[in-house]
Scaffold this motif. Structure first.
Motif, PDB file in Angstrom:
ATOM      1  N   GLU B  56      60.533  16.189  49.299  1.00 33.93           N
ATOM      2  CA  GLU B  56      59.944  15.981  47.979  1.00 33.93           C
ATOM      3  C   GLU B  56      59.091  14.712  47.925  1.00 33.93           C
ATOM      4  O   GLU B  56      58.326  14.518  46.995  1.00 33.93           O
ATOM      5  CB  GLU B  56      61.052  15.928  46.913  1.00 33.93           C
ATOM      6  CG  GLU B  56      61.749  17.264  46.765  1.00 33.93           C
ATOM      7  CD  GLU B  56      63.023  17.175  45.960  1.00 33.93           C
ATOM      8  OE1 GLU B  56      63.210  16.175  45.250  1.00 33.93           O
ATOM      9  OE2 GLU B  56      63.843  18.113  46.050  1.00 33.93           O
ATOM     10  N   CYS B  89      52.639  30.411  47.599  1.00 30.89           N
ATOM     11  CA  CYS B  89      52.517  29.620  46.377  1.00 30.89           C
ATOM     12  C   CYS B  89      51.060  29.540  45.923  1.00 30.89           C
ATOM     13  O   CYS B  89      50.767  29.471  44.738  1.00 30.89           O
ATOM     14  CB  CYS B  89      53.084  28.227  46.661  1.00 30.89           C
ATOM     15  SG  CYS B  89      53.352  27.257  45.218  1.00 30.89           S
ATOM     16  N   PRO B 297      50.348  25.029  40.601  1.00 27.86           N
ATOM     17  CA  PRO B 297      51.746  25.102  40.168  1.00 27.86           C
ATOM     18  C   PRO B 297      52.286  26.512  40.390  1.00 27.86           C
ATOM     19  O   PRO B 297      51.567  27.492  40.207  1.00 27.86           O
ATOM     20  CB  PRO B 297      51.685  24.772  38.672  1.00 27.86           C
ATOM     21  CG  PRO B 297      50.379  24.120  38.465  1.00 27.86           C
ATOM     22  CD  PRO B 297      49.447  24.641  39.502  1.00 27.86           C
ATOM     23  N   GLU B 299      55.612  28.923  42.601  1.00 26.88           N
ATOM     24  CA  GLU B 299      56.629  28.898  43.644  1.00 26.88           C
ATOM     25  C   GLU B 299      56.295  29.932  44.711  1.00 26.88           C
ATOM     26  O   GLU B 299      55.556  30.879  44.456  1.00 26.88           O
ATOM     27  CB  GLU B 299      58.019  29.140  43.046  1.00 26.88           C
ATOM     28  CG  GLU B 299      58.130  30.398  42.224  1.00 26.88           C
ATOM     29  CD  GLU B 299      59.479  30.554  41.551  1.00 26.88           C
ATOM     30  OE1 GLU B 299      60.272  29.606  41.596  1.00 26.88           O
ATOM     31  OE2 GLU B 299      59.718  31.625  41.000  1.00 26.88           O
ATOM     32  N   ARG B 316      58.565  24.939  45.502  1.00 27.90           N
ATOM     33  CA  ARG B 316      58.048  24.995  44.139  1.00 27.90           C
ATOM     34  C   ARG B 316      57.057  23.851  43.976  1.00 27.90           C
ATOM     35  O   ARG B 316      57.311  22.731  44.436  1.00 27.90           O
ATOM     36  CB  ARG B 316      59.165  24.888  43.108  1.00 27.90           C
ATOM     37  CG  ARG B 316      58.712  25.377  41.743  1.00 27.90           C
ATOM     38  CD  ARG B 316      59.681  25.028  40.647  1.00 27.90           C
ATOM     39  NE  ARG B 316      61.027  25.517  40.923  1.00 27.90           N
ATOM     40  CZ  ARG B 316      62.107  24.896  40.491  1.00 27.90           C
ATOM     41  NH1 ARG B 316      62.023  23.790  39.800  1.00 27.90           N
ATOM     42  NH2 ARG B 316      63.302  25.379  40.770  1.00 27.90           N
ATOM     43  N   SER B 317      55.940  24.157  43.353  1.00 27.07           N
ATOM     44  CA  SER B 317      54.884  23.166  43.203  1.00 27.07           C
ATOM     45  C   SER B 317      54.636  22.929  41.725  1.00 27.07           C
ATOM     46  O   SER B 317      54.750  23.835  40.911  1.00 27.07           O
ATOM     47  CB  SER B 317      53.610  23.695  43.863  1.00 27.07           C
ATOM     48  OG  SER B 317      52.490  23.017  43.370  1.00 27.07           O
ATOM     49  N   ASP B 318      54.302  21.662  41.385  1.00 31.10           N
ATOM     50  CA  ASP B 318      53.877  21.399  40.016  1.00 31.10           C
ATOM     51  C   ASP B 318      52.398  21.045  39.984  1.00 31.10           C
ATOM     52  O   ASP B 318      51.915  20.440  39.032  1.00 31.10           O
ATOM     53  CB  ASP B 318      54.733  20.302  39.375  1.00 31.10           C
ATOM     54  CG  ASP B 318      54.654  18.994  40.138  1.00 31.10           C
ATOM     55  OD1 ASP B 318      54.050  18.990  41.231  1.00 31.10           O
ATOM     56  OD2 ASP B 318      55.184  17.983  39.641  1.00 31.10           O
ATOM     57  N   GLY B 319      51.685  21.375  41.051  1.00 29.28           N
ATOM     58  CA  GLY B 319      50.250  21.121  41.095  1.00 29.28           C
ATOM     59  C   GLY B 319      49.887  19.793  41.729  1.00 29.28           C
ATOM     60  O   GLY B 319      48.724  19.526  41.969  1.00 29.28           O
ATOM     61  N   THR B 320      50.882  18.944  42.015  1.00 28.91           N
ATOM     62  CA  THR B 320      50.595  17.679  42.691  1.00 28.91           C
ATOM     63  C   THR B 320      50.561  17.926  44.202  1.00 28.91           C
ATOM     64  O   THR B 320      50.639  19.067  44.650  1.00 28.91           O
ATOM     65  CB  THR B 320      51.667  16.628  42.355  1.00 28.91           C
ATOM     66  OG1 THR B 320      52.945  17.176  42.676  1.00 28.91           O
ATOM     67  CG2 THR B 320      51.618  16.224  40.903  1.00 28.91           C
ATOM     68  N   ILE B 324      57.997  19.944  44.559  1.00 27.70           N
ATOM     69  CA  ILE B 324      59.046  19.347  43.742  1.00 27.70           C
ATOM     70  C   ILE B 324      60.407  19.933  44.104  1.00 27.70           C
ATOM     71  O   ILE B 324      61.429  19.394  43.728  1.00 27.70           O
ATOM     72  CB  ILE B 324      58.791  19.492  42.216  1.00 27.70           C
ATOM     73  CG1 ILE B 324      58.572  20.946  41.830  1.00 27.70           C
ATOM     74  CG2 ILE B 324      57.634  18.644  41.789  1.00 27.70           C
ATOM     75  CD1 ILE B 324      58.612  21.153  40.333  1.00 27.70           C
ATOM     76  N   ARG B 325      60.422  21.034  44.834  1.00 25.53           N
ATOM     77  CA  ARG B 325      61.685  21.547  45.342  1.00 25.53           C
ATOM     78  C   ARG B 325      61.392  22.295  46.627  1.00 25.53           C
ATOM     79  O   ARG B 325      60.423  23.043  46.717  1.00 25.53           O
ATOM     80  CB  ARG B 325      62.357  22.485  44.332  1.00 25.53           C
ATOM     81  CG  ARG B 325      63.658  23.093  44.822  1.00 25.53           C
ATOM     82  CD  ARG B 325      64.797  22.090  44.771  1.00 25.53           C
ATOM     83  NE  ARG B 325      66.061  22.698  45.202  1.00 25.53           N
ATOM     84  CZ  ARG B 325      66.603  22.501  46.412  1.00 25.53           C
ATOM     85  NH1 ARG B 325      66.015  21.724  47.285  1.00 25.53           N
ATOM     86  NH2 ARG B 325      67.755  23.066  46.726  1.00 25.53           N
TER      87      ARG B 325
END
Lengths: 134, 402
Positions: B56, B89, B297, B299, B316-320, B324-325
């Protein structure tokens, strides 16, 4: 380097400790024993008990569970006992530095000056290990 | 007492954590009555490195290098599964054909050296060091090929999201073909040695039997399940890389004993050689990288057939620029419980080879349960969550009267 240590280094009996690594170095340590490299021709033998060992070959980055066992193994070893750090993880925690599972690098965990040789690489080639042992 | 036989007492024999037979730290507790194993318990955690958490903190490209170091032997299967998760993703990246072929070549070279390594170790566990030396001697040319093609004997760093990091040099292919042909003869020799040897037959046949039902019940993966007659191979069932473009067979056996597991692995070596030959011959020209600009963002899930079985990665992505997981499901974690079915009832002497027959890789398996000693709260592991969800399903079924 004392005479005793110098004598030990001629044909070290080694005990292999894997303490929180990825297995890459451990396989290369075993590879040293097999026909291509065959470190037994230099008198180095992998022994089954730490009490028979002249040197500890340590791989891995020392996680919380194995660090205590490593200290215990070093305490049980007959002194003088050389400690050889094999691979980037044992030399300085390598890629796993900063993980919640890791405690200290090997040379901070054991008494100062105990770690005799550092063999870097991820994983180091068997040739490098033989050079480090010699 | 009515009869004169003394009551059998149960004792515990620990194997490990630092045992001369094992190259990795793990602790098996064999509960024995006399010579017979009645229960087995495994304790892991000596190799736990917190990789999912470390992932992460790293960027998508950096995670590949970290993931490689889950295991020094499956160091391509994990990255392949991971990059497929990232590509998933991104909504399905069109990975160049050449990159897919290169991934296949490296993955099969890895399977080849891993299976030879296991064969050697199995011989070592049996006290038959000739097989150990042979297996590892024949493994060396494979590592040489890996070094020539990728630059390192282990941890090849070839895979990246969207393609591969380095191209293969076609001028090396003829020599690779030649050495693989030699290796094929040597593997055939090894197969002959194993199948002809009466000592190995006596030690391996009929022990540690995993029946087909048990293999399915325990969700066994890879060669362990294939030796029991379950043709579970994710390369065939859900083809990835270039596995659907080459001709190869899924090797299965019927009995599920240690002998069958050995034979399945040895025959798979020949299949791997076949796949590498075809991939090198038919490798298309062109780009090797789809150049992923950013990960949106969402998964993704990726899978790959590691030498020990199917490995699954979830991101899992939050766009950064970092996940994030990141969740890893490694094959040995699923294969280890099959020891309950295989080792119980056998003698202590056979226990080591039966435990080793699943080709355990503890580096892949390591999990941890963190306990907050102050508030006496247990942080749930994945297993606990599965148990809770199963309990909930049972409760709901009862309530609904199903």
């Amino acid at each position: 380097m004392g005479v005793t240590v110098k004598a030990l280094m001629k044909s070290p009996w080694v005990f292999h400790v894997s303490a929180g690594g990825c297995n890459g170095c451990d396989i290369e340590v075993l590879d040293c024993l097999t026909p291509r490299f065959d470190i037994e021709r230099f008198g180095a033998v992998l022994v089954g008990s730490v009490r028979h060992a002249d040197a500890l070959l340590v791989t891995g980055a020392m996680n919380r569970k194995s660090a205590y066992r490593l200290k215990e193994l070093y305490r049980q070893a007959a002194k003088p006992c050389l400690v050889i750090a094999i691979g980037a993880c044992a030399c300085g925690q390598g890629i796993f530095r900063g993980s919640y599972a890791m405690v200290q690098p090997l040379d901070e965990l054991l008494p100062p000056g105990v770690v005799t040789a550092y063999i870097p690489g991820c994983p180091p080639k068997p040739e490098a290990m033989i050079a480090g042992l010699g | 007492m009515s009869n004169n036989t003394p009551p059998k007492t149960r004792s515990v024999i620990p194997i490990g954590p630092f045992h001369p037979l094992q190259e990795e730290p793990e602790l098996f507790r064999l509960h024995v009555e006399g010579e017979t194993v009645v229960d087995v318990d495994v304790e892991i955690g000596w190799n736990h490195r917190g990789i999912e958490k470390l992932a992460e903190d790293r960027t998508w490209d950096q995670v590949t290098f970290l993931i490689e170091r889950i295991c020094g032997i499956c160091s391509t299967s994990h990255p392949i599964a991971y990059v497929q998760a990232v590509e998933d993703c991104c909504g399905g990246v069109d990975v160049p054909e050449r990159a897919l072929y290169i991934r296949t070549v490296i993955a099969e070279l890895e399977r080849l050296h891993s299976h030879l390594l296991w064969t050697g170790l199995a011989g070592h566990f049996l006290g038959y060091n000739t097989i150990f030396m042979w297996g590892w001697k024949y493994r060396e040319p494979v590592l040489d090929i890996c070094e020539e093609l990728t630059g390192n004997r282990n941890h090849y760093a070839m895979i990246k999201p969207g393609g591969v990091r380095r191209d293969l040099d076609p001028s090396l292919f003829p020599s690779v073909h030649k050495r693989l042909d030699e290796l094929k003869k040597q593997v055939e020799l090894l197969i002959g040695a194993v199948t002809d040897d009466p000592v190995l037959h006596a030690r391996l046949k009929g022990i540690g039997v995993l029946t087909k039902e048990d293999a399915i019940d325990y969700c066994a993966l890879g060669p362990v399940s294939r030796a029991s007659g379950v043709p579970a191979d994710v390369r065939r069932n859900h083809p990835y890389a270039a596995y659907d473009r080459v001709d190869w067979d899924v090797i299965t056996a019927e009995k599920g004993d240690v002998y069958d597991k050995t034979i399945v692995r040895l025959l798979e070596c020949l299949e791997s050689i076949k796949i590498i030959h075809q991939c090198l011959d038919n490798m298309p020209e062109g780009e090797i990288d789809a150049k992923i600009e950013e990960v949106p963002p969402g998964e993704g899930i990726g899978h790959g057939e590691a030498p020990r079985g199917e490995t699954i990665h979830y991101v899992r992505s939050d766009g950064t620029n970092s996940p994030i997981r990141h969740k890893v499901r490694a094959p040995t974690y699923m294969n280890l419980p099959t020891c309950k079915a295989t080792v119980i009832g056998e003698s202590i002497t056979d226990a080591t080879i039966i435990l080793a027959a699943i080709d355990p890789c503890y580096c892949c398996t390591e999990r941890t349960a963190a306990i907050d000693a102050g508030s006496k709260k247990t942080i749930m592991t994945g297993k606990d969550l599965i148990r809770l969800s199963q309990e909930k399903t049972l409760r709901l079924r009862k309530e609904l009267g199903l």
